[in-house]
Design a protein around this motif. Structure first.
Motif, PDB file in Angstrom:
ATOM      1  N   PRO A 126       0.727  -1.141   0.048  1.00  0.00           N
ATOM      2  CA  PRO A 126       0.126   0.042  -0.052  1.00  0.00           C
ATOM      3  C   PRO A 126       0.766   1.254   0.038  1.00  0.00           C
ATOM      4  N   ARG A 127       1.821   1.432   1.015  1.00  0.00           N
ATOM      5  CA  ARG A 127       2.636   2.628   1.028  1.00  0.00           C
ATOM      6  C   ARG A 127       3.385   2.893  -0.272  1.00  0.00           C
ATOM      7  N   CYS A 128       3.863   1.821  -0.740  1.00  0.00           N
ATOM      8  CA  CYS A 128       4.667   1.850  -1.895  1.00  0.00           C
ATOM      9  C   CYS A 128       3.844   2.477  -3.370  1.00  0.00           C
ATOM     10  N   ARG A 129       2.711   1.509  -3.190  1.00  0.00           N
ATOM     11  CA  ARG A 129       1.784   2.112  -4.510  1.00  0.00           C
ATOM     12  C   ARG A 129       1.163   3.625  -4.443  1.00  0.00           C
ATOM     13  N   LYS A 130       1.204   4.105  -3.118  1.00  0.00           N
ATOM     14  CA  LYS A 130       0.721   5.281  -2.754  1.00  0.00           C
ATOM     15  C   LYS A 130       1.621   6.181  -3.522  1.00  0.00           C
ATOM     16  N   CYS A 131       3.071   6.041  -3.014  1.00  0.00           N
ATOM     17  CA  CYS A 131       4.002   6.672  -3.489  1.00  0.00           C
ATOM     18  C   CYS A 131       4.189   6.804  -5.071  1.00  0.00           C
ATOM     19  N   GLY A 139       1.841  13.624 -10.375  1.00  0.00           N
ATOM     20  CA  GLY A 139       3.003  14.483 -10.560  1.00  0.00           C
ATOM     21  C   GLY A 139       3.520  15.301  -9.310  1.00  0.00           C
ATOM     22  N   LEU A 140       3.364  14.764  -8.109  1.00  0.00           N
ATOM     23  CA  LEU A 140       4.251  15.263  -7.042  1.00  0.00           C
ATOM     24  C   LEU A 140       5.406  14.956  -7.002  1.00  0.00           C
ATOM     25  N   SER A 141       6.065  15.939  -6.355  1.00  0.00           N
ATOM     26  CA  SER A 141       7.540  15.858  -6.072  1.00  0.00           C
ATOM     27  C   SER A 141       7.951  14.988  -4.897  1.00  0.00           C
ATOM     28  N   HIS A 142       9.205  14.568  -4.965  1.00  0.00           N
ATOM     29  CA  HIS A 142       9.337  13.527  -3.741  1.00  0.00           C
ATOM     30  C   HIS A 142       9.289  14.060  -2.436  1.00  0.00           C
ATOM     31  N   THR A 143       9.409  15.477  -2.652  1.00  0.00           N
ATOM     32  CA  THR A 143       9.387  16.480  -1.086  1.00  0.00           C
ATOM     33  C   THR A 143       7.797  16.552  -0.679  1.00  0.00           C
ATOM     34  N   ILE A 145       5.473  14.221  -1.741  1.00  0.00           N
ATOM     35  CA  ILE A 145       4.849  13.039  -1.389  1.00  0.00           C
ATOM     36  C   ILE A 145       5.200  12.850   0.090  1.00  0.00           C
ATOM     37  N   ALA A 146       6.649  13.159   0.519  1.00  0.00           N
ATOM     38  CA  ALA A 146       7.048  12.951   1.908  1.00  0.00           C
ATOM     39  C   ALA A 146       6.200  13.528   2.776  1.00  0.00           C
ATOM     40  N   GLU A 147       5.988  14.763   2.628  1.00  0.00           N
ATOM     41  CA  GLU A 147       5.289  15.676   3.516  1.00  0.00           C
ATOM     42  C   GLU A 147       3.746  15.084   3.525  1.00  0.00           C
ATOM     43  N   VAL A 156      10.843   7.887   0.337  1.00  0.00           N
ATOM     44  CA  VAL A 156       9.931   7.920  -1.122  1.00  0.00           C
ATOM     45  C   VAL A 156      10.954   7.300  -2.157  1.00  0.00           C
ATOM     46  N   GLU A 157      11.971   7.679  -2.071  1.00  0.00           N
ATOM     47  CA  GLU A 157      12.833   7.249  -3.255  1.00  0.00           C
ATOM     48  C   GLU A 157      13.047   5.694  -3.123  1.00  0.00           C
ATOM     49  N   LYS A 158      13.129   5.110  -2.121  1.00  0.00           N
ATOM     50  CA  LYS A 158      13.026   3.747  -1.895  1.00  0.00           C
ATOM     51  C   LYS A 158      11.687   3.114  -2.407  1.00  0.00           C
ATOM     52  N   HIS A 159      10.587   3.539  -1.893  1.00  0.00           N
ATOM     53  CA  HIS A 159       9.488   2.942  -2.595  1.00  0.00           C
ATOM     54  C   HIS A 159       9.305   3.106  -4.167  1.00  0.00           C
ATOM     55  N   LEU A 160       9.978   4.181  -4.578  1.00  0.00           N
ATOM     56  CA  LEU A 160       9.900   4.476  -6.026  1.00  0.00           C
ATOM     57  C   LEU A 160      10.740   3.397  -6.654  1.00  0.00           C
ATOM     58  N   ALA A 161      11.857   3.240  -6.154  1.00  0.00           N
ATOM     59  CA  ALA A 161      12.888   2.269  -6.672  1.00  0.00           C
ATOM     60  C   ALA A 161      12.253   0.892  -6.576  1.00  0.00           C
ATOM     61  N   ALA A 162      11.445   0.671  -5.550  1.00  0.00           N
ATOM     62  CA  ALA A 162      10.747  -0.611  -5.536  1.00  0.00           C
ATOM     63  C   ALA A 162       9.866  -0.831  -6.461  1.00  0.00           C
ATOM     64  N   ALA A 163       9.092  -0.058  -6.746  1.00  0.00           N
ATOM     65  CA  ALA A 163       8.055   0.061  -7.412  1.00  0.00           C
ATOM     66  C   ALA A 163       8.407  -0.027  -8.989  1.00  0.00           C
ATOM     67  N   THR A 164       9.373   0.676  -9.466  1.00  0.00           N
ATOM     68  CA  THR A 164       9.929   0.631 -10.759  1.00  0.00           C
ATOM     69  C   THR A 164      10.426  -0.909 -10.940  1.00  0.00           C
ATOM     70  N   VAL A 165      11.339  -1.276 -10.129  1.00  0.00           N
ATOM     71  CA  VAL A 165      11.643  -2.699 -10.232  1.00  0.00           C
ATOM     72  C   VAL A 165      10.551  -3.620 -10.106  1.00  0.00           C
ATOM     73  N   HIS A 166       9.799  -3.491  -9.610  1.00  0.00           N
ATOM     74  CA  HIS A 166       8.399  -4.787  -9.673  1.00  0.00           C
ATOM     75  C   HIS A 166       7.791  -4.341 -11.014  1.00  0.00           C
ATOM     76  N   CYS A 167       7.562  -3.162 -11.447  1.00  0.00           N
ATOM     77  CA  CYS A 167       6.789  -3.143 -12.595  1.00  0.00           C
ATOM     78  C   CYS A 167       7.663  -3.592 -14.076  1.00  0.00           C
ATOM     79  N   ALA A 168       8.805  -3.408 -13.797  1.00  0.00           N
ATOM     80  CA  ALA A 168       9.935  -3.901 -14.824  1.00  0.00           C
ATOM     81  C   ALA A 168       9.853  -5.340 -14.935  1.00  0.00           C
ATOM     82  N   ARG A 169       9.889  -5.988 -13.897  1.00  0.00           N
ATOM     83  CA  ARG A 169       9.916  -7.516 -13.662  1.00  0.00           C
ATOM     84  C   ARG A 169       8.407  -7.883 -14.113  1.00  0.00           C
TER      85      ARG A 169
END
Length: 175
Positions: A126-131, A139-143, A145-147, A156-169
């Protein structure tokens, strides 16, 4: 050797995910410096991460350097496309909108890929998906999203990286 990652006895996707997680911020800074736009930089970094994850089963000898090479090539391609776009002007009286429509096969492939991505996003925690949704669709910035989520920019960067890797797989699994 320092700076290099061996895939022996390890899970290559996990290794790549950790590399992406560690250097996502610096990659984005590098891309922003090269293209001068946060959104374009973000898209280029995500594309570079996607390409790294979908290169195959083997982990490059130096994944970080390989990721920078991919990103550098994407930045170059971006500048070439922009220069080509700036040089080319289409006369509206000779423009045929029919020529610009994708053929049926390409449209079908695009719809299938979209369905795979929708499913992949729904599988995220859920948190990863929301990020991911706040970044890619709102189109929100990392800042921002964090707020909004009351987490750190790093999270936020970790969630986005994980989401990108998951979608690519998921995309690679359906090729």
């Amino acid at each position: 050797m320092p700076g290099y990652i061996s895939s022996e006895g390890s899970d290559p996707p996990q290794i790549l995910a950790k590399v992406i997680e560690r250097c996502y911020g610096e990659l984005k800074s590098y891309a922003r410096l090269k293209v001068g736009d946060d959104m374009i930089a973000e898209e280029l970094v995500q594309e570079a991460c996607l390409r790294l994850v979908t290169t195959g089963k083997d982990v490059p000898f130096n994944p970080r350097a390989y990721l920078y090479r991919i990103l550098s090539n994407l930045v170059t391609d971006h500048h070439r496309r922009r220069a080509r776009f700036n040089r080319s002007f289409v006369q509206t009286d000779t423009f045929d909108a029919e020529d610009e429509r994708p053929d049926i096969e390409r449209e079908l492939i695009a719809r299938q890929r979209l369905a795979i991505l929708v499913q992949a996003v729904s599988e995220l925690p859920p948190r990863c998906r929301k990020c991911f949704v706040l970044r890619r669709f709102d189109g929100l910035s990392h800042t921002e999203i964090a707020e909004r989520m009351n987490i750190t920019r790093s999270a936020v960067e970790k969630h986005l990286a994980a989401a990108t890797v998951h979608c690519a797989r998921r995309l690679k699994a359906h090729e």
